[in-house]
Enzyme design. Sequence first.
Site, PDB file in Angstrom:
ATOM      1  N   GLU A   1       0.842  -1.189   0.000  1.00  0.00           N
ATOM      2  CA  GLU A   1       0.000   0.000   0.000  1.00  0.00           C
ATOM      3  C   GLU A   1       0.880   1.242   0.000  1.00  0.00           C
ATOM      4  O   GLU A   1       1.953   1.259   0.603  1.00  0.00           O
ATOM      5  CB  GLU A   1      -0.926  -0.024   1.222  1.00  0.00           C
ATOM      6  CG  GLU A   1      -1.980  -1.112   1.072  1.00  0.00           C
ATOM      7  CD  GLU A   1      -2.898  -1.286   2.276  1.00  0.00           C
ATOM      8  OE1 GLU A   1      -4.014  -1.768   2.084  1.00  0.00           O
ATOM      9  OE2 GLU A   1      -2.504  -0.954   3.402  1.00  0.00           O
ATOM     10  N   CYS A  47       1.640  -1.980  15.398  1.00  0.00           N
ATOM     11  CA  CYS A  47       1.575  -1.694  13.956  1.00  0.00           C
ATOM     12  C   CYS A  47       0.869  -2.827  13.209  1.00  0.00           C
ATOM     13  O   CYS A  47       1.220  -3.995  13.366  1.00  0.00           O
ATOM     14  CB  CYS A  47       2.985  -1.502  13.403  1.00  0.00           C
ATOM     15  SG  CYS A  47       2.991  -1.147  11.632  1.00  0.00           S
ATOM     16  N   CYS A  84       6.688  -6.853   6.856  1.00  0.00           N
ATOM     17  CA  CYS A  84       7.773  -6.191   7.602  1.00  0.00           C
ATOM     18  C   CYS A  84       8.623  -7.230   8.313  1.00  0.00           C
ATOM     19  O   CYS A  84       8.143  -8.303   8.664  1.00  0.00           O
ATOM     20  CB  CYS A  84       7.196  -5.206   8.626  1.00  0.00           C
ATOM     21  SG  CYS A  84       8.450  -4.109   9.342  1.00  0.00           S
ATOM     22  N   CYS A  96      -0.774   6.240   9.733  1.00  0.00           N
ATOM     23  CA  CYS A  96       0.428   5.535  10.185  1.00  0.00           C
ATOM     24  C   CYS A  96       0.056   4.239  10.886  1.00  0.00           C
ATOM     25  O   CYS A  96      -0.798   4.228  11.769  1.00  0.00           O
ATOM     26  CB  CYS A  96       1.198   6.373  11.207  1.00  0.00           C
ATOM     27  SG  CYS A  96       1.938   7.829  10.544  1.00  0.00           S
ATOM     28  N   CYS A 125       6.675  -4.749  15.750  1.00  0.00           N
ATOM     29  CA  CYS A 125       6.172  -3.726  16.668  1.00  0.00           C
ATOM     30  C   CYS A 125       4.729  -4.059  17.063  1.00  0.00           C
ATOM     31  O   CYS A 125       3.891  -4.364  16.214  1.00  0.00           O
ATOM     32  CB  CYS A 125       6.252  -2.347  16.013  1.00  0.00           C
ATOM     33  SG  CYS A 125       7.942  -1.929  15.511  1.00  0.00           S
ATOM     34  N   CYS A 146       3.610   8.596   0.793  1.00  0.00           N
ATOM     35  CA  CYS A 146       4.123   7.639   1.770  1.00  0.00           C
ATOM     36  C   CYS A 146       4.368   6.311   1.046  1.00  0.00           C
ATOM     37  O   CYS A 146       3.441   5.725   0.477  1.00  0.00           O
ATOM     38  CB  CYS A 146       3.086   7.496   2.881  1.00  0.00           C
ATOM     39  SG  CYS A 146       3.553   6.304   4.138  1.00  0.00           S
TER      40      CYS A 146
HETATM   41  N1  SAH Z   1       9.316   0.782  10.004  1.00  0.00           N
HETATM   42  C1  SAH Z   1       9.461   2.197   9.929  1.00  0.00           C
HETATM   43  C2  SAH Z   1       8.519   2.875   8.958  1.00  0.00           C
HETATM   44  C3  SAH Z   1       7.071   2.426   8.962  1.00  0.00           C
HETATM   45  S1  SAH Z   1       6.086   2.920  10.332  1.00  0.00           S
HETATM   46  C4  SAH Z   1       9.360   2.823  11.323  1.00  0.00           C
HETATM   47  O1  SAH Z   1       9.036   2.116  12.268  1.00  0.00           O
HETATM   48  O2  SAH Z   1       9.649   3.997  11.471  1.00  0.00           O
HETATM   49  C5  SAH Z   1       5.900   4.666  10.167  1.00  0.00           C
HETATM   50  C6  SAH Z   1       5.545   5.363  11.469  1.00  0.00           C
HETATM   51  O3  SAH Z   1       4.253   4.947  11.912  1.00  0.00           O
HETATM   52  C7  SAH Z   1       6.503   5.059  12.612  1.00  0.00           C
HETATM   53  O4  SAH Z   1       6.863   6.249  13.274  1.00  0.00           O
HETATM   54  C8  SAH Z   1       5.682   4.183  13.540  1.00  0.00           C
HETATM   55  O5  SAH Z   1       6.097   4.305  14.877  1.00  0.00           O
HETATM   56  C9  SAH Z   1       4.282   4.721  13.306  1.00  0.00           C
HETATM   57  N2  SAH Z   1       3.190   3.795  13.631  1.00  0.00           N
HETATM   58  C10 SAH Z   1       3.179   2.456  13.482  1.00  0.00           C
HETATM   59  N3  SAH Z   1       1.992   1.951  13.889  1.00  0.00           N
HETATM   60  C11 SAH Z   1       1.242   2.997  14.298  1.00  0.00           C
HETATM   61  C12 SAH Z   1      -0.086   3.135  14.787  1.00  0.00           C
HETATM   62  N4  SAH Z   1      -0.886   2.080  14.930  1.00  0.00           N
HETATM   63  N5  SAH Z   1      -0.543   4.385  15.082  1.00  0.00           N
HETATM   64  C13 SAH Z   1       0.266   5.469  14.897  1.00  0.00           C
HETATM   65  N6  SAH Z   1       1.512   5.400  14.418  1.00  0.00           N
HETATM   66  C14 SAH Z   1       2.007   4.186  14.123  1.00  0.00           C
END
Ligand code: SAH
Length: 348
Positions: A92, A119, A112, A335, A116, A105
């Site tokens: 996406e 996410c 991935c 995000c 985390c 984006c």
């Molecule tokens: N893997 C990379 C890029 C993808 S995530 C990273 O971790 O930075 C992009 C951003 O979205 C990151 O700052 C992450 O902390 C945030 N993110 C991930 N899941 C989220 C969620 N459920 N709500 C808000 N931000 C989130």
Amino acid sequence: MAVPTPQTLTGLTLEELTDQLGSRTRALAAVRWLYAGALPPELPERIPGVAANAWAGVRARFALPRASVRERRVSVDGTIKFLIALDGVAVESVLIPSRGRSTICLSSQSGCTRHCAFCATATLGFKRQLTAGEIVAQFLIARAEAPSDAPATNVVFMGMGEPLDNLDEVLRAVRVLTQSPAPQLGAEQITVSTSGVLPGMQRFLRESSASLALSLNATTDEQRDALMPHNRKWPIASLLGALREHAAADPSRVHFIEYVLFDGVNDSDADAERLAALLEGLPARVNLIPHNPMGSSSLRAPAAERVLAFQKRLRGFGRLCFVRWPRGQEIAAACGQLALTARPEVRE
Ligand code: SAH
């Protein structure tokens, strides 16, 4: 000059195209043609400014990346989420228009490599790395839909995947996106966001002048270990240490710290104070991201007043700090929400 396989046309740098086409003039013409608009549907037999036989050779050796839009969802706020089928996988990408400019984006992996807890992409597991050509293709697809009064000048690697776990291809994509005469993005207009992969951060800072965002998301290792398991390998001090070390060598470069706020987990006044102390002396801006809901997780965003109170407290320490209110949340484009929700059948 050997081009790593399987590279597609949109993954070739100007130097490689020069080599392949036998002259810089031809390479410049090819780049102007290739990046004039949307991703071309196919490679024609001739393109302007390139000798037929030279072009025929490139056309035989390099294909366009296979990238087609399977679904397009438009949010009430103008955000557009694209579900793009690539060779055997899907990703996406999101176009985020704002006043005067749009941000795109991009995804760097299908799925991935990290886990985390907050996410949605992490729930997909890891499918494969994207090539630079596929990353640039996402950009071209999304850019074509930017409103005329908000051209796509900015790129964030904040889609699916951990960009620093696919660093060769991400660095190559950044090189292509910033090359003249096209697509000619500014390096500072590209932000690569990492969940904190230390060796990748160190290499990225050495080799690229694009911006780096560190998703810190916690102020103690105990908190961060629970949210981002790879913190056990590369804890907070080591990540901020790498940024500090680089700042000493290049004080003009500003880093971004992303901090997702979770209700009752990392949003206290004490957290704001600890965050300010952790960043002391570091040229970094903080982006606060209220958690976007995903799946069955019990994590929640704090109330808006708490988010603003956290911001105010951090600003009280002289720290530049912005809140990234969610965009495209109702189409799961914000995000951490990118998980092919619309079309489970294209997960393969
Ligand atoms: N893997 C990379 C890029 C993808 S995530 C990273 O971790 O930075 C992009 C951003 O979205 C990151 O700052 C992450 O902390 C945030 N993110 C991930 N899941 C989220 C969620 N459920 N709500 C808000 N931000 C989130």
